[in-house]
Design an enzyme around this catalytic site. Structure first.
Site, PDB file in Angstrom:
ATOM      1  N   GLU A 298       4.501  -5.520   5.064  1.00 15.58           N
ATOM      2  CA  GLU A 298       4.904  -5.327   6.539  1.00 15.58           C
ATOM      3  C   GLU A 298       5.606  -6.593   7.241  1.00 15.58           C
ATOM      4  O   GLU A 298       5.255  -6.772   8.303  1.00 15.58           O
ATOM      5  CB  GLU A 298       3.701  -4.764   7.481  1.00 15.58           C
ATOM      6  CG  GLU A 298       3.205  -3.569   6.853  1.00 15.58           C
ATOM      7  CD  GLU A 298       2.278  -2.788   7.346  1.00 15.58           C
ATOM      8  OE1 GLU A 298       1.505  -3.504   8.380  1.00 15.58           O
ATOM      9  OE2 GLU A 298       2.168  -1.492   7.404  1.00 15.58           O
TER      10      GLU A 298
ATOM     11  N   GLU B  38       2.931   3.783   2.980  1.00 10.39           N
ATOM     12  CA  GLU B  38       1.795   4.036   3.455  1.00 10.39           C
ATOM     13  C   GLU B  38       1.462   5.541   4.356  1.00 10.39           C
ATOM     14  O   GLU B  38       2.098   5.536   5.585  1.00 10.39           O
ATOM     15  CB  GLU B  38       0.992   3.026   4.463  1.00 10.39           C
ATOM     16  CG  GLU B  38       0.710   1.711   3.552  1.00 10.39           C
ATOM     17  CD  GLU B  38      -0.011   0.650   4.370  1.00 10.39           C
ATOM     18  OE1 GLU B  38      -0.214   1.058   5.806  1.00 10.39           O
ATOM     19  OE2 GLU B  38      -0.284  -0.342   3.893  1.00 10.39           O
TER      20      GLU B  38
END
Length: 694
Positions: free
Chosen positions: A273, A348
């Site tokens: 991320e 995710e």
């Protein structure tokens, strides 16, 4: 040979990215004129390049992107004898280098049944040349007792998944600078991956170096914080030196476990991320280069939020695009806008969520999950459930969130996460829903659900006063100003600061800054507590009858921040202490890391019973059989629990968690010992063992 990355420009039509193969039998000049290899023209030419010789066409290196030229070492400039002979050796051996991560060694060719090719198509992942839908469930070996690894993997498989996503926590393996542990307890990451292989589950490896994961410091080692001006997740030379050392060590554990070598690892994630944090593409490319230099030849992927700016900053060319999360056409369109030539998947998909101290249990709406997973299955989108099973933040491994300079949100000890498989490995209603949904779309047989692990209750355990932290202080360290834990090679636990009040002796005391929970004592009496969250870091100091009152500040670290912009988060007192604006000088500092060996050796001194907060209580209980249990701490206030020398983690009566998971393997038939350090409790009360978290 030397790299030609500076002589090649990135092109969208990269041959390697499109799946062509390198054959080392021919080369081309810079002008593109093809010649067959021979020593004569090799000696005369001053600009020589390998070419991609596919079955369809010859492709010069100028049609390789810089990432692929770097990745495959397609590198010839002016020739030295070594370069010439190495090149000629490869030609004579008729070695072909498969692309998109396929590097089949001679040894692995002897066992072709164990070898698999996994490549990035334009829209699909391709396993052995066929489209492959990844249906993954995430597990973290560090959060699961080793003896339960196989059971948890089988639980994920029985939910319908064909892969396991695995975070590796750097700071869990490099506990001291330069000292790595990949073997003890549940640190043997290679063993976990091998169990995945034995259970016929593929692996998506998420090695960081930064991972987030609500884990202490996002997986980064806290020794980095000894450097006053350290910058993380960028090309700071001090940070990158440590990163390089970590990747060099971890690679040795995993390189043989790539699918091209007969292992189960299909892809490796670059950072995590990153588009939510920074935009240093040189840093991301350097990480890729480090993995390549260490023999990682399978595809890479990145994971970012499904927004344009995050994807632009966090993804690198040639890496698959993971979305955190991706649950709609709009999300996947964003990924394709970033790079239309690689697959996009939901890296995710969240069946649950994390919980902080003082909050209600996080319980996301199940209907939203059902809708999102149904979309992914109907459209044959690959996805990873974060998490399928969360496990436990044993010891001091829980991290914290912060989105302002005064906010602090520490994660609870349980990482149950409201996941489909709960903290002690049992299927939930969410599990059965997902199993039913997945079974309708896959063409493989989903196995039966494994038997549950045994759970037991433990009757009330009598606890007695044992000793106090004050009777086990180390030798003091003198300092003009307070210094944080990391200066003393301490990660978390407690740290005590002691000084005399000279000049101002009462009034407004302020700690700049208390990280994270502080008890303020004057002349051995507790005056007040300060909790970091909210920025209210002042207490009123009353007048004292002593000429030079003694001030003590006992600080508990509760987890380094693991996400976003405030991760430089040292523990203890990070700057100074003032009284009515006067800076207090000349401190004695006592590090108290509360390591398991230290606590386990504490000998009771029950005849003393000092009436001062910071008390150890101990008790014994006998078991005829072992099983998983939860130690119920509802009678205590705030502290840490140890069973048979093992740190179960923190408890705090602000909730929502009141029970700490204790696995069966940490218990023994016969006599067991429990030790509680409570920072505020002044009376011994019983505890017991329950079968459930709530």
């Amino acid at each position: 040979m030397e790299n030609i990355k500076n002589s090649i420009k990135r092109r969208n039509g990269c041959a390697i990215c499109n799946g062509d193969k390198i054959n080392l039998k021919t080369f081309t000049t810079e002008k593109g004129k093809k010649r067959e290899y021979n020593e004569k023209n090799n000696a005369k030419s001053t600009k020589k390049y390998l070419i991609c010789n596919s079955s369809q066409k010859n492709i010069t290196l100028r049609k390789l992107c810089s990432s692929c030229s770097l990745r495959y070492g397609v590198i010839i400039n002016k020739n030295s004898k070594m370069k010439k002979y190495l090149f000629y050796f490869l030609v004579m051996m008729k070695i072909t280098i498969p692309l998109n991560g396929q590097n089949v060694s001679a040894a692995s060719k002897k066992n072709p049944a164990a070898i698999h090719n996994f490549v990035l198509g334009r829209n699909d992942f391709l396993l052995d040349g066929k489209p492959f839908q990844i249906i993954s469930g995430e597990l973290h070996p560090a959060r699961i007792p080793r003896e339960y690894w196989r059971q948890r993997i089988r639980m994920v498989k029985a939910m319908g998944c064909n892969a396991i996503a695995v975070y590796v926590f750097w700071n869990y393996h490099e506990l001291r600078e330069g000292i790595f542990d990949f073997k003890s307890e549940n640190r043997d990451i290679a063993a976990f991956i091998n169990i995945c292989r034995e259970e016929k589950m593929w692996v998506l490896l998420r090695p960081g170096p930064y991972v987030c994961a609500e884990w202490d410091f996002g997986g980064l080692p806290s020794y980095l914080l000894k450097i006053p001006d350290i910058k993380i997740r960028c090309m700071d030379a001090r940070y990158m030196l440590a990163v390089t050392r970590y990747i060099n060590h971890l690679s040795k554990e995993i390189v043989s476990l790539q699918c091209i070598n007969g292992g189960p690892i299909l892809m490796v994630q670059i950072e995590n991320e990153y588009g939510s944090y920074g935009n240093d593409k040189i840093y991301l490319e350097t990480l890729r280069k480090l993995w390549l230099q260490n023999g990682i030849r399978i595809p890479f992927y990145t994971a970012d939020g499904a927004t344009a700016y995050m994807l632009e900053a966090g993804n690198i060319n040639g890496a698959a695009i993971g979305l955190d999360s991706g649950g709609s056409d709009d999300d996947f369109i964003q990924g394709k806008k970033r790079n239309p030539n690689v697959p996009v998947f939901s890296s995710e998909t969240y069946p649950g969520w994390l919980t902080h101290w003082g909050e209600k249990w996080a319980r996301p709406d199940t209907n939203d999950l059902k809708k999102e997973v149904d979309y992914l299955l109907k459209n044959k989108r690959s996805f990873n459930l974060y998490v399928a099973h969360g496990g436990t933040n044993f010891g001091f491994t829980a991290g914290a969130n912060s989105f302002s300079t005064t906010q602090y949100q520490p994660a609870i000890t349980s990482y149950d996460y409201d996941a489909p498989i709960n903290e002690k490995g049992m299927p939930t209603a969410k599990y059965f829903m997902l199993r039913s949904m997945i079974s309708k779309y896959v063409n493989y047989t989903i196995p039966e659900i494994p038997s549950p692990c045994k759970a037991i209750e433990i009757p009330a355990i009598e606890m007695k006063y044992a000793t106090t932290v004050w009777r086990h202080l180390p030798a003091p360290i003198f300092s003009p100003q307070p210094r944080p834990m990391e200066d003393f090679d301490q990660n978390q636990g407690l740290i005590l600061y002691r000084t005399k009040l000279i000049g101002h002796k009462s009034g407004k005391l302020k700690i700049w800054e208390p990280h994270d929970f502080a008890l303020v004592f004057l002349d051995n009496k507790l005056i007040d507590t300060i909790y970091r969250d909210g920025g209210k870091w002042e207490v009123n100091i009353p007048a004292s009858n002593n000429a030079e009152p003694e001030l003590e500040i006992l600080v508990e670290g509760m987890g380094h921040i693991n996400f976003a912009q405030f991760m430089i988060d040292r523990k203890g007192i990070t700057d100074r202490v003032t009284l009515n604006g006067m800076t207090l000088m000349n401190w004695e500092i006592y590090p108290l890391p509360l390591e398991e060996k230290f606590v386990d050796k504490i000998v009771s001194d029950r005849g003393i019973n000092e009436p001062k907060e910071g008390i150890f209580y101990s008790g014994y209980f006998d078991l005829s059989e072992t099983g998983d249990t939860y130690i119920d701490m509802k009678n205590y206030i705030k502290g840490v629990v140890y069973v048979n020398g093992r740190n179960l983690g923190r408890y705090w009566n602000i909730g929502p968690q009141q029970r700490l998971f204790c696995p069966a393997s940490w218990l023994s038939r016969g006599r067991n010992r429990i030790v509680i350090l409570d920072l505020l409790q002044m009376e011994a009360k019983p505890v017991s063992g329950k079968k459930t978290l709530e």
